[in-house]
Write an enzyme that holds these catalytic residues in place. Structure first.
Site, PDB file in Angstrom:
ATOM      1  N   TRP A 187       0.820  -1.219   0.000  1.00 47.14           N
ATOM      2  CA  TRP A 187       0.000   0.000   0.000  1.00 47.14           C
ATOM      3  C   TRP A 187       0.856   1.272   0.000  1.00 47.14           C
ATOM      4  O   TRP A 187       0.332   2.372   0.010  1.00 47.14           O
ATOM      5  CB  TRP A 187      -0.961   0.009   1.185  1.00 47.14           C
ATOM      6  CG  TRP A 187      -0.361  -0.442   2.471  1.00 47.14           C
ATOM      7  CD1 TRP A 187       0.281   0.327   3.399  1.00 47.14           C
ATOM      8  CD2 TRP A 187      -0.339  -1.778   2.987  1.00 47.14           C
ATOM      9  NE1 TRP A 187       0.699  -0.437   4.449  1.00 47.14           N
ATOM     10  CE2 TRP A 187       0.331  -1.738   4.234  1.00 47.14           C
ATOM     11  CE3 TRP A 187      -0.817  -3.005   2.527  1.00 47.14           C
ATOM     12  CZ2 TRP A 187       0.525  -2.877   5.004  1.00 47.14           C
ATOM     13  CZ3 TRP A 187      -0.619  -4.137   3.292  1.00 47.14           C
ATOM     14  CH2 TRP A 187       0.042  -4.067   4.513  1.00 47.14           C
ATOM     15  N   GLU A 212      -5.735   0.779   5.470  1.00 40.85           N
ATOM     16  CA  GLU A 212      -5.955   1.152   6.865  1.00 40.85           C
ATOM     17  C   GLU A 212      -7.134   0.385   7.470  1.00 40.85           C
ATOM     18  O   GLU A 212      -7.093   0.005   8.644  1.00 40.85           O
ATOM     19  CB  GLU A 212      -6.180   2.660   6.984  1.00 40.85           C
ATOM     20  CG  GLU A 212      -4.941   3.498   6.720  1.00 40.85           C
ATOM     21  CD  GLU A 212      -3.797   3.197   7.673  1.00 40.85           C
ATOM     22  OE1 GLU A 212      -4.040   2.695   8.787  1.00 40.85           O
ATOM     23  OE2 GLU A 212      -2.638   3.461   7.305  1.00 40.85           O
ATOM     24  N   GLN A 222      -6.983  -4.255  13.675  1.00 41.83           N
ATOM     25  CA  GLN A 222      -7.096  -5.526  14.396  1.00 41.83           C
ATOM     26  C   GLN A 222      -6.494  -6.707  13.628  1.00 41.83           C
ATOM     27  O   GLN A 222      -6.832  -7.856  13.893  1.00 41.83           O
ATOM     28  CB  GLN A 222      -8.579  -5.810  14.738  1.00 41.83           C
ATOM     29  CG  GLN A 222      -9.177  -4.735  15.643  1.00 41.83           C
ATOM     30  CD  GLN A 222     -10.684  -4.805  15.720  1.00 41.83           C
ATOM     31  OE1 GLN A 222     -11.379  -4.635  14.716  1.00 41.83           O
ATOM     32  NE2 GLN A 222     -11.215  -5.054  16.901  1.00 41.83           N
ATOM     33  N   TYR A 230      -8.812   7.735  13.733  1.00 46.64           N
ATOM     34  CA  TYR A 230      -7.515   7.218  13.280  1.00 46.64           C
ATOM     35  C   TYR A 230      -7.469   7.092  11.757  1.00 46.64           C
ATOM     36  O   TYR A 230      -6.534   7.563  11.100  1.00 46.64           O
ATOM     37  CB  TYR A 230      -7.201   5.853  13.913  1.00 46.64           C
ATOM     38  CG  TYR A 230      -6.014   5.214  13.253  1.00 46.64           C
ATOM     39  CD1 TYR A 230      -4.729   5.639  13.553  1.00 46.64           C
ATOM     40  CD2 TYR A 230      -6.170   4.229  12.280  1.00 46.64           C
ATOM     41  CE1 TYR A 230      -3.621   5.107  12.911  1.00 46.64           C
ATOM     42  CE2 TYR A 230      -5.079   3.686  11.628  1.00 46.64           C
ATOM     43  CZ  TYR A 230      -3.811   4.124  11.951  1.00 46.64           C
ATOM     44  OH  TYR A 230      -2.722   3.606  11.297  1.00 46.64           O
ATOM     45  N   ASP A 277      -3.422   5.532  17.071  1.00 46.06           N
ATOM     46  CA  ASP A 277      -3.886   4.187  17.417  1.00 46.06           C
ATOM     47  C   ASP A 277      -3.056   3.688  18.596  1.00 46.06           C
ATOM     48  O   ASP A 277      -2.295   4.444  19.197  1.00 46.06           O
ATOM     49  CB  ASP A 277      -3.786   3.245  16.199  1.00 46.06           C
ATOM     50  CG  ASP A 277      -2.339   3.002  15.765  1.00 46.06           C
ATOM     51  OD1 ASP A 277      -1.422   3.653  16.334  1.00 46.06           O
ATOM     52  OD2 ASP A 277      -2.126   2.164  14.880  1.00 46.06           O
ATOM     53  N   CYS A 298      16.754   2.701  18.560  1.00 44.23           N
ATOM     54  CA  CYS A 298      15.707   3.705  18.334  1.00 44.23           C
ATOM     55  C   CYS A 298      16.297   5.018  17.815  1.00 44.23           C
ATOM     56  O   CYS A 298      17.216   5.571  18.439  1.00 44.23           O
ATOM     57  CB  CYS A 298      14.934   3.959  19.626  1.00 44.23           C
ATOM     58  SG  CYS A 298      13.626   5.198  19.413  1.00 44.23           S
TER      59      CYS A 298
END
Length: 361
Positions: free
Chosen positions: A31, A44, A49, A127, A145, A209
């Site tokens: 995507w 999206e 979930q 969202y 989210d 990070c």
């Protein structure tokens, strides 16, 4: 808690470090090929979930079947549900099709690019709205989210319970203050990517990070304690008895669920919730078949048990096989189908498992 939590936080440097990392390290996902708002929208909705790796093949197949918004809007619902089969949470697919039809009819097939208009579409919550607007249209709208709340709770050392609805609003307010206006697409996607690859739930990879120097939780040594999230209630266990009934010519009796409610319009084997205090599942199944479908059935031995979880309940399905000795009068919602015919219909995940266990012996 107010936005004084942003005092001393260098948003510009945070944006720069996050976006530079995302430009270098972003995953090659289907995507992300372009910024077509329809493609972004479908991805999206699918990713709600559902894990990224699980979505990839479904997304590829779905986009081959419905490459444009108009293709999806014009499609038959059964065809859409079949393409969605296996992803679960089928209301997502129905809401998506309802919404793209509205875009076709009201907006000339062009996905709206304002928060007010896009937020009116069915199934487009805060969202999804933020994700489409920022990724496809470069509009600095928050896309908050669970991933983003986890990342930002650590970055800013926010100890509010993320399970509470009001906390999401806090994070939206925070993101509005710190989002990049020059590149909101990569900023929001960078936060999502960071949460998926590095700032993961239990053991974040802090030493890898790219925004570690901005992270208050890391400097305080509390990154594993954040975010704060209260536990949801245990889902209620709902006992159900289901019957895989064959006709003398080897076909199967199946029925269609109601057009509203849980798993609307899905096909399944006849089943009924076991009433409290009833232990004889076979008798209840026989009674249900007579009461609901006016069918006399012969119920054989217990075959298997399948559990299928939803957010607030878990189906505990006891499956029996059996025979129907009389002619079945078909209706819109009661059918007799061969295996080939059943392969073309959309069954819920639990009944797919029943089908695989009982029909492929």
């Amino acid at each position: 808690m107010h936005l004084d939590i942003l005092q001393g936080f260098n948003a510009q440097e945070f944006q720069r470090d996050l976006i530079e990392w995302f430009e270098q390290e972003q995953r090659d996902l289907p995507w992300r090929v372009n910024k077509d708002p329809y493609r972004v929208w479908v991805s999206e909705i699918m990713l709600q979930q559902t894990r990224v790796e699980a979505v990839k093949p479904y997304y590829k197949n779905f986009m081959e079947k419905f490459p444009t918004l108009t293709d999806l809007a014009d499609a038959d619902e059964d065809e859409v549900l079949k393409a969605w089969e296996g992803l679960g949470y089928y209301s997502r697919a129905r809401n998506l099709q309802t919404a793209v039809r509205e875009v076709r009819d009201t907006y000339g097939g062009v996905v709206p690019n304002t928060p007010e208009e896009i937020g009116k579409l069915k199934g487009v919550g805060p969202y999804t709205k933020g994700a489409i607007l920022s990724i496809a249209y470069d509009i600095p709208e928050p896309a908050v989210d669970g991933n983003v709340m986890r990342v930002m709770s650590r970055i800013l050392s926010i100890w509010e319970d993320i399970a509470k609805p009001k906390t999401r609003q806090l994070f939206e307010d925070v993101i509005r203050q710190v989002i990049s206006h020059d590149n909101p697409s990569f900023f929001n996607q960078g936060l999502m990517e960071l949460g998926a690859l590095i700032c993961i739930p239990k053991n974040p990879s802090c030493l890898l990070c790219p925004v570690r120097q901005h992270c208050r939780a890391f400097h305080e040594g509390v990154q594993k304690e954040l975010p704060v999230k209260s536990k949801a209630k245990e889902p209620k266990l709902v006992p159900i008895v289901a019957g895989v009934f064959r006709t003398p010519n080897g076909k199967y009796v199946v029925n269609k669920r109601p057009s509203t409610g849980l798993l609307a319009n899905m096909w399944e084997f006849p089943n009924v919730e076991v009433k409290e205090g009833i232990t004889n599942h076979k008798q209840q199944l026989m009674y249900h078949m007579k009461e609901q479908f006016d069918l006399h059935v012969e119920v054989g031995e217990y075959t298997l048990n399948i559990q299928h979880g939803f957010t607030h309940r878990t189906w505990d399905i006891f499956v029996f096989e059996g025979m129907v000795q009389q002619e079945v009068i078909e209706t819109e919602t009661l059918k007799v189908m061969s295996r080939e015919e059943m392969e073309e219909r959309t069954f819920s995940r639990s009944h797919q498992k029943i089908y695989e266990a009982c029909t492929k012996k």
